[in-house]
Design a protein around this motif. Structure first.
Motif, PDB file in Angstrom:
ATOM      1  N   GLY A 149      78.573  14.968 126.187  1.00  0.00           N
ATOM      2  CA  GLY A 149      78.505  14.243 127.454  1.00  0.00           C
ATOM      3  C   GLY A 149      78.601  12.737 127.281  1.00  0.00           C
ATOM      4  N   GLN A 150      78.139  12.210 126.141  1.00  0.00           N
ATOM      5  CA  GLN A 150      78.211  10.765 125.918  1.00  0.00           C
ATOM      6  C   GLN A 150      79.665  10.310 125.811  1.00  0.00           C
ATOM      7  N   LEU A 199      89.642  14.427 131.703  1.00  0.00           N
ATOM      8  CA  LEU A 199      88.711  14.839 130.648  1.00  0.00           C
ATOM      9  C   LEU A 199      89.250  16.134 130.058  1.00  0.00           C
ATOM     10  N   GLU A 226      61.976   1.346 121.954  1.00  0.00           N
ATOM     11  CA  GLU A 226      62.807   0.765 123.007  1.00  0.00           C
ATOM     12  C   GLU A 226      63.470   1.819 123.873  1.00  0.00           C
ATOM     13  N   HIS A 227      63.870   2.912 123.241  1.00  0.00           N
ATOM     14  CA  HIS A 227      64.709   3.842 123.985  1.00  0.00           C
ATOM     15  C   HIS A 227      63.925   4.950 124.647  1.00  0.00           C
ATOM     16  N   ARG A 228      62.622   4.888 124.593  1.00  0.00           N
ATOM     17  CA  ARG A 228      61.846   5.902 125.286  1.00  0.00           C
ATOM     18  C   ARG A 228      61.511   5.438 126.677  1.00  0.00           C
ATOM     19  N   PHE A 260      78.118  13.735 136.468  1.00  0.00           N
ATOM     20  CA  PHE A 260      78.054  14.972 135.696  1.00  0.00           C
ATOM     21  C   PHE A 260      76.795  15.769 136.002  1.00  0.00           C
ATOM     22  N   ASN A 295      74.431  12.326 131.815  1.00  0.00           N
ATOM     23  CA  ASN A 295      75.130  11.595 130.752  1.00  0.00           C
ATOM     24  C   ASN A 295      74.949  10.089 130.829  1.00  0.00           C
ATOM     25  N   PHE A 329      73.577   6.564 129.260  1.00  0.00           N
ATOM     26  CA  PHE A 329      73.543   6.128 127.864  1.00  0.00           C
ATOM     27  C   PHE A 329      72.101   5.801 127.490  1.00  0.00           C
ATOM     28  N   PRO A 330      71.478   6.609 126.629  1.00  0.00           N
ATOM     29  CA  PRO A 330      70.035   6.477 126.404  1.00  0.00           C
ATOM     30  C   PRO A 330      69.631   5.192 125.701  1.00  0.00           C
ATOM     31  N   HIS A 331      70.583   4.531 125.016  1.00  0.00           N
ATOM     32  CA  HIS A 331      70.214   3.332 124.260  1.00  0.00           C
ATOM     33  C   HIS A 331      70.343   2.075 125.115  1.00  0.00           C
ATOM     34  N   TYR A 343      64.521   2.442 130.503  1.00  0.00           N
ATOM     35  CA  TYR A 343      65.546   3.232 129.837  1.00  0.00           C
ATOM     36  C   TYR A 343      65.649   4.597 130.508  1.00  0.00           C
ATOM     37  N   GLN A 355      62.942   7.251 130.585  1.00  0.00           N
ATOM     38  CA  GLN A 355      61.677   7.049 131.308  1.00  0.00           C
ATOM     39  C   GLN A 355      61.772   7.511 132.758  1.00  0.00           C
ATOM     40  N   PRO A 397      76.298   2.812 118.317  1.00  0.00           N
ATOM     41  CA  PRO A 397      74.889   2.426 118.349  1.00  0.00           C
ATOM     42  C   PRO A 397      73.954   3.630 118.284  1.00  0.00           C
ATOM     43  N   GLN A 398      74.356   4.725 118.931  1.00  0.00           N
ATOM     44  CA  GLN A 398      73.496   5.901 118.902  1.00  0.00           C
ATOM     45  C   GLN A 398      73.629   6.660 117.588  1.00  0.00           C
ATOM     46  N   ARG A 400      82.277   1.426 119.977  1.00  0.00           N
ATOM     47  CA  ARG A 400      81.461   0.266 119.658  1.00  0.00           C
ATOM     48  C   ARG A 400      80.227   0.168 120.552  1.00  0.00           C
ATOM     49  N   LEU A 401      80.402   0.513 121.835  1.00  0.00           N
ATOM     50  CA  LEU A 401      79.312   0.276 122.781  1.00  0.00           C
ATOM     51  C   LEU A 401      78.435   1.500 123.001  1.00  0.00           C
ATOM     52  N   ILE A 402      79.028   2.674 122.905  1.00  0.00           N
ATOM     53  CA  ILE A 402      78.284   3.881 123.266  1.00  0.00           C
ATOM     54  C   ILE A 402      77.983   4.746 122.049  1.00  0.00           C
ATOM     55  N   ARG A 404      75.998   3.976 138.696  1.00  0.00           N
ATOM     56  CA  ARG A 404      76.850   3.530 137.590  1.00  0.00           C
ATOM     57  C   ARG A 404      78.325   3.719 137.920  1.00  0.00           C
ATOM     58  N   GLU A 456      82.187  11.935 127.105  1.00  0.00           N
ATOM     59  CA  GLU A 456      82.827  12.165 128.399  1.00  0.00           C
ATOM     60  C   GLU A 456      82.469  11.071 129.390  1.00  0.00           C
ATOM     61  N   ALA A 457      81.187  10.659 129.371  1.00  0.00           N
ATOM     62  CA  ALA A 457      80.782   9.612 130.304  1.00  0.00           C
ATOM     63  C   ALA A 457      81.514   8.312 129.977  1.00  0.00           C
ATOM     64  N   ALA A 458      81.642   8.009 128.685  1.00  0.00           N
ATOM     65  CA  ALA A 458      82.358   6.788 128.297  1.00  0.00           C
ATOM     66  C   ALA A 458      83.818   6.875 128.726  1.00  0.00           C
TER      67      ALA A 458
END
Lengths: 264, 491
Positions: free
Chosen positions: B385-386, A72, B489-491, A105, A109, A111-113, A155, A158, B407-408, B402-404, A171, B388-390
């Motif tokens: 962080g998104q 990283l 959906e995302h909450r 981390f 981190n 993925f919220p979606h 998600y 929550q 979409p956001q 495409r995946l992470i 994960r 980095e996590a990917a």
């Protein structure tokens, strides 16, 4: 010592065996952020099965060090070999190393979606090309292991912080990594939730996972680490077995640090 | 007790308090009125003033609307009818213009015997859009699809054309086939979204069916090249091979093949539709053709530009930044003039590069630059962080995007993207400056040039404006629906 998270449970050491096989080899590694010399001449060998805790004051370069191990962060001098693969600019090697090295981390981190389950199956499906059904089964297995299978369809938003961090661990595990890196995994958690995450990490150590943890949880270090590394100003100042490290620190810098974090 | 600490520092609670309902507030219309309209003397005065202005405006305009005349053959006749019914000097709308000329507002000078073709293209559009816009099948959606299907059948029956029904049957059969092979909604109808551009092109312009088929075949060629080359030479070189293969196909194979097949099938149905020239297009057919093509192409193009702008590769980044800043720095009309006049100087003499196609390209480039910036905003809003996590999971750049990331980022950018789309759709009226008959000015001027309707002013603009409003408002509602859905959906 008054550690609120002192580990009181009995640790099963039957699978904690350090082998002779080298997992990570770092030689003469240097790194700069612009003109700032963050890591200075790091030399370090991690054998398979080792559980290493890296501590030190903030800004000492400990996070940067483990982030170099899965690239990283890019190092400018020296050599890092992970699982026999040298980290260079070759993207293929980097992706290979990353899929073998799990990382957790400070801020989870997730993925919220995506749902918890999708968070866990995404990399196995897209990187490892595991069929979806199999990936789902593996994910549920590890979610059970971190004790939140019932949250699989929720998600991340929550869940509580502790739950999110356990999902993050699950994960990483779904990729069946050979090495796990933890970058201050409990620093962003409420005190009540630290224990559940530490318990998960202890279980992982009991199964013989090779682990590098940047953490200030000295109770965890004493209970499961086989080596503690103290860093300051981008250098490894002292490393030793936990017992010796805590009871008989050699360098003045280490003594000062320990008195500050354990003395309250 | 408030004086707890005054007496002693020790305190132990022996029972926990149960939760209670909040105190009942005054409610109902009175409360609403007081809070929103009469909360102080200033607001009360403003409310009364506002009401007075509203009444005044209604008093001015309402009679005009109410006196509207639908049945007349000219503006003069309208005025006579209004004067006869409501007295000398009364004002009234002359909607008779709309009744008599609605077809020109909608179709321009499209041949009236072929009106069913743009209508069919529009109805099919709904079927093509459904799998793109809605990822869950619902009863409402089923009902809507049923209505569209019935309308297509009616179109067939009313015009004595069997093509609409045939197309509907083909769509149904292929979708059922997809369904039987395990594809669920929306995947089972997605194929139609992909071939729709070719279908719409053929329906609108007509000619030989083989031209759009051969153009689409170019994409198939590219797909096959990618599929067979990727395992051998890697993804990126394979993409290059696919692009080259498609261009070779379009340059050398598509033309002769089209000619040969057209020669075989001739002008027989169903392989031939009467040709409609681009200068016969006008009104909302033109606005839809330009607007929807622009929307459909500018979104993927905007995504690519936004990613390019963030690229580490200097050349890619410089090209994207240069393109975006240039396009945004120039008025759209400049680009349209370039499309209509300047391009002809650069193209080899004798090439007939369709004017509508040229305008679509320019409008698309224009919109893509804006969308790229909107998406860049969404990308910037994502925490590091998104990424980095990917990365840490071993996802490569394109999979991570495409995946992470996308979409956001797209979710964050929805309001801005839809704003750009609405802007693009309304900007299609600017094609009047390159002598195309847009519904607002082009057609209106043409209609008003006739003897019967000389001097009419408000009615055509209100009519066209209302249609624009309905379409843009629908887009805005869809964006809100999508935002709410993703939020839930995302909450």
């Amino acid at each position: 010592m008054s550690d609120p998270h002192a580990v009181t449970r009995k640790i099963d050491r039957s699978h904690m065996q350090v082998s002779d096989e080298v997992a990570i080899q770092i030689t003469n590694m240097n790194k700069w952020f612009g003109a700032f010399h963050v890591l200075r001449d790091i030399n370090m060998t991690v054998n398979r099965g080792e559980r290493i805790v890296i501590c030190g004051p903030s800004g000492s370069g400990k996070s940067t060090l483990i982030r170099c191990i899965n690239r990283l962060e890019e190092h400018q001098q020296g050599k890092i070999v992970v699982d026999g693969i040298e980290l260079t600019n070759d993207l293929k090697n980097i992706d290979k190393v990353r899929s073998e090295v799990g990382m957790v981390f400070q801020h989870f981190n997730l993925f919220p979606h995506l749902t918890i389950l999708e968070n866990c199956t995404l990399a196995p499906i897209w990187v490892r090309k595991v069929p979806k059904k199999e990936a789902d089964a593996t994910a549920m297995h590890f979610l059970e292991k971190v004790k939140i299978p019932e949250q699989a369809l929720k998600y991340p938003g929550q869940l509580s912080g502790g739950q999110q961090q356990r999902v993050a661990i699950a994960r990483s595990l779904c990729m069946k990594p050979r090495i796990m890196l933890f970058d201050e995994p409990t620093s962003a958690l409420d005190p009540e939730m630290i224990k559940e995450v530490l318990d998960t990490m202890i279980e992982l150590a009991e199964e013989g996972m090779t682990m590098l943890c940047v953490t200030h949880e000295m109770g965890f270090a004493q209970a499961v680490a086989n080596r503690v590394i103290f860093m300051d100003q981008g250098q490894i100042v002292e490393q030793n077995e936990p017992k010796e490290f805590f009871n008989n620190p050699q360098s003045d810098r280490t003594k000062l640090f320990l008195s500050q974090i354990l003395g309250h | 007790m408030s004086d707890l600490h005054a007496h002693s520092a020790r305190y132990v609670r022996d029972s926990m308090l149960p939760p209670e309902a909040p105190p009942t507030l005054e409610s109902g219309a009175v409360k609403w009125l007081r809070e929103n309209l009469f909360s102080g003397w200033l607001n009360s005065v403003l409310t009364v003033l506002g009401l007075l202005v509203l009444v005044y405006l209604l008093k001015l305009s309402l009679p005009w609307f109410l006196h509207g005349v639908w049945k007349a053959n000219s503006l003069g006749e309208c005025r006579e009818i209004i004067a006869a019914n409501w007295g000398e000097g009364a004002h009234g709308a002359c909607w008779a213009l709309i009744r008599e000329r609605w077809n020109q507002f909608l179709f321009g000078f499209y041949p009236s015997a072929e009106y069913w073709r743009p209508i069919l293209a529009l109805l099919l559009l709904f079927l093509a859009l459904a799998p793109v816009l809605f990822d869950e099948m619902s009863k409402k959606l089923m009902a809507a699809a049923g209505v569209v299907g019935l309308l297509i059948l009616w179109l067939s029956a009313y015009n004595g054309q069997w093509l609409p029904a045939v197309i509907l049957v083909i769509i149904g059969a292929v979708t059922a086939l997809m369904g039987s092979r395990g594809k669920r909604w929306p995947a089972n109808l997605m194929w139609f979204a992909l071939v729709y551009p070719a279908v719409a092109f053929w329906l609108l312009w007509g000619g030989s069916i083989w031209l759009p088929v051969m153009v689409m075949a170019g994409f198939v060629v590219a797909g096959l090249a990618l599929r067979f080359a990727a395992p051998v030479i890697g993804l990126m070189p394979a993409v290059a091979v696919a692009v080259v293969a498609a261009f070779l196909w379009w340059s050398f194979a598509a033309g002769p093949l089209t000619d040969a097949l057209t020669g075989m099938t001739g002008r027989s149905q169903p392989f031939w539709l009467r040709l409609v020239e681009s200068d016969e297009f006008g009104g909302f057919v033109l606005a839809f053709t330009i607007g929807l093509s622009g929307i459909a192409i500018s979104l993927p193009m905007g995504i690519v530009l936004a990613l390019g702008r963030q690229s580490d590769m200097l050349l890619v980044k410089a090209l994207c930044v240069g393109f975006i800043e240039f396009i945004r720095g120039v008025p759209l009309i400049t680009l349209l003039f370039t499309a209509s006049l300047l391009l002809n100087y650069f193209l080899p003499p004798g090439t007939n590069f369709d004017i509508i196609l040229r305008v679509i390209i320019m409008v698309t480039l224009f919109s893509a630059a804006y969308i790229a910036e909107v998406i860049r905003g969404g990308l910037a809003a994502l925490p590091r962080g998104q990424y980095e996590a990917a990365d840490a999971l071993g996802l490569d750049y394109w999979k991570a995007q495409r995946l992470i990331i996308m979409p956001q980022a797209l979710k964050i950018s929805i309001p801005g993207i839809v704003s750009s789309f609405i802007g693009l759709f309304k900007d299609t009226t600017l094609v009047v400056f390159v002598a195309l008959l847009d519904p607002l000015k082009g057609i209106t001027d043409a209609v008003r040039a006739s003897i019967e309707w000389k001097g009419i002013y408000w009615e055509p603009y209100i009519f066209v404006g209302a249609i624009f409003f309905i379409i843009c408002f629908s887009m805005s509602r869809y964006s809100m629906f999508l935002e709410n859905k993703l939020m839930r959906e995302h909450r």
